[in-house]
Design a protein around this motif. Sequence first.
Motif, mmCIF file in Angstrom:
data_model
loop_
_atom_site.group_PDB
_atom_site.id
_atom_site.type_symbol
_atom_site.label_atom_id
_atom_site.label_comp_id
_atom_site.label_asym_id
_atom_site.label_seq_id
_atom_site.Cartn_x
_atom_site.Cartn_y
_atom_site.Cartn_z
ATOM 1 N N ALA A 1 88.045 5.613 15.998
ATOM 2 C CA ALA A 1 87.959 4.823 17.227
ATOM 3 C C ALA A 1 88.856 5.402 18.309
ATOM 4 O O ALA A 1 88.500 5.399 19.498
ATOM 5 C CB ALA A 1 88.331 3.377 16.940
ATOM 6 N N ALA A 2 90.022 5.914 17.926
ATOM 7 C CA ALA A 2 90.955 6.479 18.891
ATOM 8 C C ALA A 2 90.352 7.692 19.586
ATOM 9 O O ALA A 2 90.471 7.845 20.814
ATOM 10 C CB ALA A 2 92.254 6.863 18.194
ATOM 11 N N GLU A 3 89.684 8.552 18.830
ATOM 12 C CA GLU A 3 89.065 9.734 19.425
ATOM 13 C C GLU A 3 87.930 9.349 20.362
ATOM 14 O O GLU A 3 87.797 9.902 21.469
ATOM 15 C CB GLU A 3 88.556 10.661 18.326
ATOM 16 N N GLN A 4 87.117 8.381 19.945
ATOM 17 C CA GLN A 4 86.053 7.896 20.822
ATOM 18 C C GLN A 4 86.626 7.300 22.099
ATOM 19 O O GLN A 4 86.095 7.519 23.197
ATOM 20 C CB GLN A 4 85.219 6.834 20.101
ATOM 21 N N SER B 1 87.759 7.253 27.918
ATOM 22 C CA SER B 1 88.755 7.046 28.959
ATOM 23 C C SER B 1 88.875 8.235 29.902
ATOM 24 O O SER B 1 89.207 8.073 31.079
ATOM 25 C CB SER B 1 90.120 6.740 28.326
ATOM 26 N N ARG B 2 88.595 9.440 29.400
ATOM 27 C CA ARG B 2 88.649 10.619 30.265
ATOM 28 C C ARG B 2 87.591 10.557 31.356
ATOM 29 O O ARG B 2 87.757 11.148 32.426
ATOM 30 C CB ARG B 2 88.477 11.893 29.435
ATOM 31 N N ALA B 3 86.510 9.827 31.099
ATOM 32 C CA ALA B 3 85.409 9.749 32.055
ATOM 33 C C ALA B 3 85.513 8.538 32.980
ATOM 34 O O ALA B 3 84.672 8.357 33.853
ATOM 35 C CB ALA B 3 84.070 9.701 31.308
ATOM 36 N N ALA B 4 86.518 7.716 32.781
ATOM 37 C CA ALA B 4 86.643 6.491 33.572
ATOM 38 C C ALA B 4 88.048 6.381 34.140
ATOM 39 O O ALA B 4 89.028 6.739 33.484
ATOM 40 C CB ALA B 4 86.336 5.274 32.700
ATOM 41 N N ARG B 5 88.141 5.896 35.364
ATOM 42 C CA ARG B 5 89.454 5.656 35.986
ATOM 43 C C ARG B 5 89.439 4.248 36.555
ATOM 44 O O ARG B 5 88.697 3.965 37.497
ATOM 45 C CB ARG B 5 89.750 6.673 37.083
ATOM 46 N N ILE B 6 90.236 3.385 36.017
ATOM 47 C CA ILE B 6 90.250 1.994 36.429
ATOM 48 C C ILE B 6 91.206 1.804 37.599
ATOM 49 O O ILE B 6 92.256 2.460 37.686
ATOM 50 C CB ILE B 6 90.641 1.080 35.251
ATOM 51 N N THR B 7 90.833 0.935 38.516
ATOM 52 C CA THR B 7 91.702 0.618 39.651
ATOM 53 C C THR B 7 92.721 -0.452 39.242
ATOM 54 O O THR B 7 92.543 -1.154 38.243
ATOM 55 C CB THR B 7 90.886 0.090 40.834
ATOM 56 N N GLU B 8 93.773 -0.578 40.019
ATOM 57 C CA GLU B 8 94.767 -1.611 39.736
ATOM 58 C C GLU B 8 94.150 -2.998 39.839
ATOM 59 O O GLU B 8 94.424 -3.875 39.007
ATOM 60 C CB GLU B 8 95.955 -1.461 40.698
ATOM 61 N N LYS B 9 93.301 -3.208 40.830
ATOM 62 C CA LYS B 9 92.634 -4.498 40.979
ATOM 63 C C LYS B 9 91.720 -4.776 39.792
ATOM 64 O O LYS B 9 91.697 -5.890 39.250
ATOM 65 C CB LYS B 9 91.828 -4.523 42.278
ATOM 66 N N ALA C 1 86.821 -0.919 21.468
ATOM 67 C CA ALA C 1 87.206 -1.653 22.674
ATOM 68 C C ALA C 1 88.715 -1.855 22.731
ATOM 69 O O ALA C 1 89.329 -1.756 23.799
ATOM 70 C CB ALA C 1 86.484 -2.996 22.715
ATOM 71 N N LEU C 2 89.324 -2.123 21.589
ATOM 72 C CA LEU C 2 90.771 -2.316 21.566
ATOM 73 C C LEU C 2 91.521 -1.011 21.825
ATOM 74 O O LEU C 2 92.540 -0.991 22.513
ATOM 75 C CB LEU C 2 91.193 -2.914 20.225
ATOM 76 N N ALA C 3 91.010 0.093 21.285
ATOM 77 C CA ALA C 3 91.638 1.389 21.526
ATOM 78 C C ALA C 3 91.533 1.769 23.007
ATOM 79 O O ALA C 3 92.486 2.317 23.590
ATOM 80 C CB ALA C 3 90.989 2.462 20.654
ATOM 81 N N VAL C 4 90.396 1.467 23.630
ATOM 82 C CA VAL C 4 90.247 1.697 25.073
ATOM 83 C C VAL C 4 91.255 0.849 25.843
ATOM 84 O O VAL C 4 91.855 1.297 26.828
ATOM 85 C CB VAL C 4 88.806 1.392 25.530
ATOM 86 N N SER C 5 91.480 -0.382 25.381
ATOM 87 C CA SER C 5 92.458 -1.262 26.026
ATOM 88 C C SER C 5 93.860 -0.694 25.935
ATOM 89 O O SER C 5 94.641 -0.789 26.894
ATOM 90 C CB SER C 5 92.410 -2.651 25.387
ATOM 91 N N VAL C 6 94.205 -0.119 24.788
ATOM 92 C CA VAL C 6 95.516 0.509 24.632
ATOM 93 C C VAL C 6 95.682 1.633 25.648
ATOM 94 O O VAL C 6 96.691 1.708 26.363
ATOM 95 C CB VAL C 6 95.705 1.056 23.205
ATOM 96 N N LEU C 7 94.689 2.502 25.736
ATOM 97 C CA LEU C 7 94.778 3.643 26.649
ATOM 98 C C LEU C 7 94.812 3.195 28.107
ATOM 99 O O LEU C 7 95.540 3.774 28.924
ATOM 100 C CB LEU C 7 93.589 4.582 26.420
#
Length: 215
Positions: A137-140, A145-153, A100-106
Motif C-alpha cells: 500500500a505504501a508503494e501504491q 501522491s507523486r501525481a497529485a498536489r493538494i492545496t492548503e484549502k 487511502a490511509l497511506a495516502v493520508s499519511v503522505l
Amino acid sequence: MPVLSRGRHRNPKRGACFMELASYLAGERWSDHPSCTHPLLAALARLVNDNTSDESRSKLVRLVPSIIGLTSDDLRVDAQIALRCATTALPVAAAERQLALAVSVLAAEEMLARLDGAPSGRMSERSRRAMEEVPHAAEQARRFSRAARITEKGFRRYAAPNAVQLSVVGIVQACIDDPDALLRRLLEDAIADCAALVRAPDPATTAGTTLPAHA
C-alpha cells in the motif's frame, strides 16, 4: 453531570456526547461543536465517542477537560491530527483501507513539510514505521501522491477530515482485541499533539529572553 452516550442530545438531562460535555464544562452554549476546541479535534472526539462501546465510553470522561481551549487557525494542527490518526490506524486496518490511509499519511507529511519550509518527502519516524507495516500500500500511495498536489484549502476542507473519518472506521473494523482502547489512546495522543502546538511559546516573543541558570 451529564452522562456520556452516543449522538447529539437536546439538553444535559438527556445525556451528552464528548463535545457536548466539553461545551458544558467550558461554560459555552450547549453544543457538540463548541468554539473551545479545534474543529478537527472535536470531530475526532465525536467519532471516538460514538464508536466506543457503552461499556468503555465512561473512560473517556477524564479526557474532556484537556480538550477545552485547544483551538488554533494554524494548519499544522489539522495536519498533525490527520497524521496521528492515519499512522495509528494504518498498521491495523484491513487491506482495502490501507491505500487511502497511506495516502493520508503522505498528504499530512507533505503539508507539514510545506508549512515548515522543509524539503518535500520529509518523513517522521512514526510515519516511516507505519508505512513499513504495509509496504504494498505504501508503494501504491507514493505513486499516487507523486501525481497529485493538494492545496492548503483542499487539505483542511477534505483531506484532513477524510483521514480522521477513515482512521476511526479502520480501527473500529480492525481485527484487534480492544478497539476501544486504541480509539481512546488515539484521542489522548491527538490531544497531546494539539496541546504541544497550541500552547508552544511564540519564538517571536521569546527571542532574546535569557533563560535562568540551573541551580
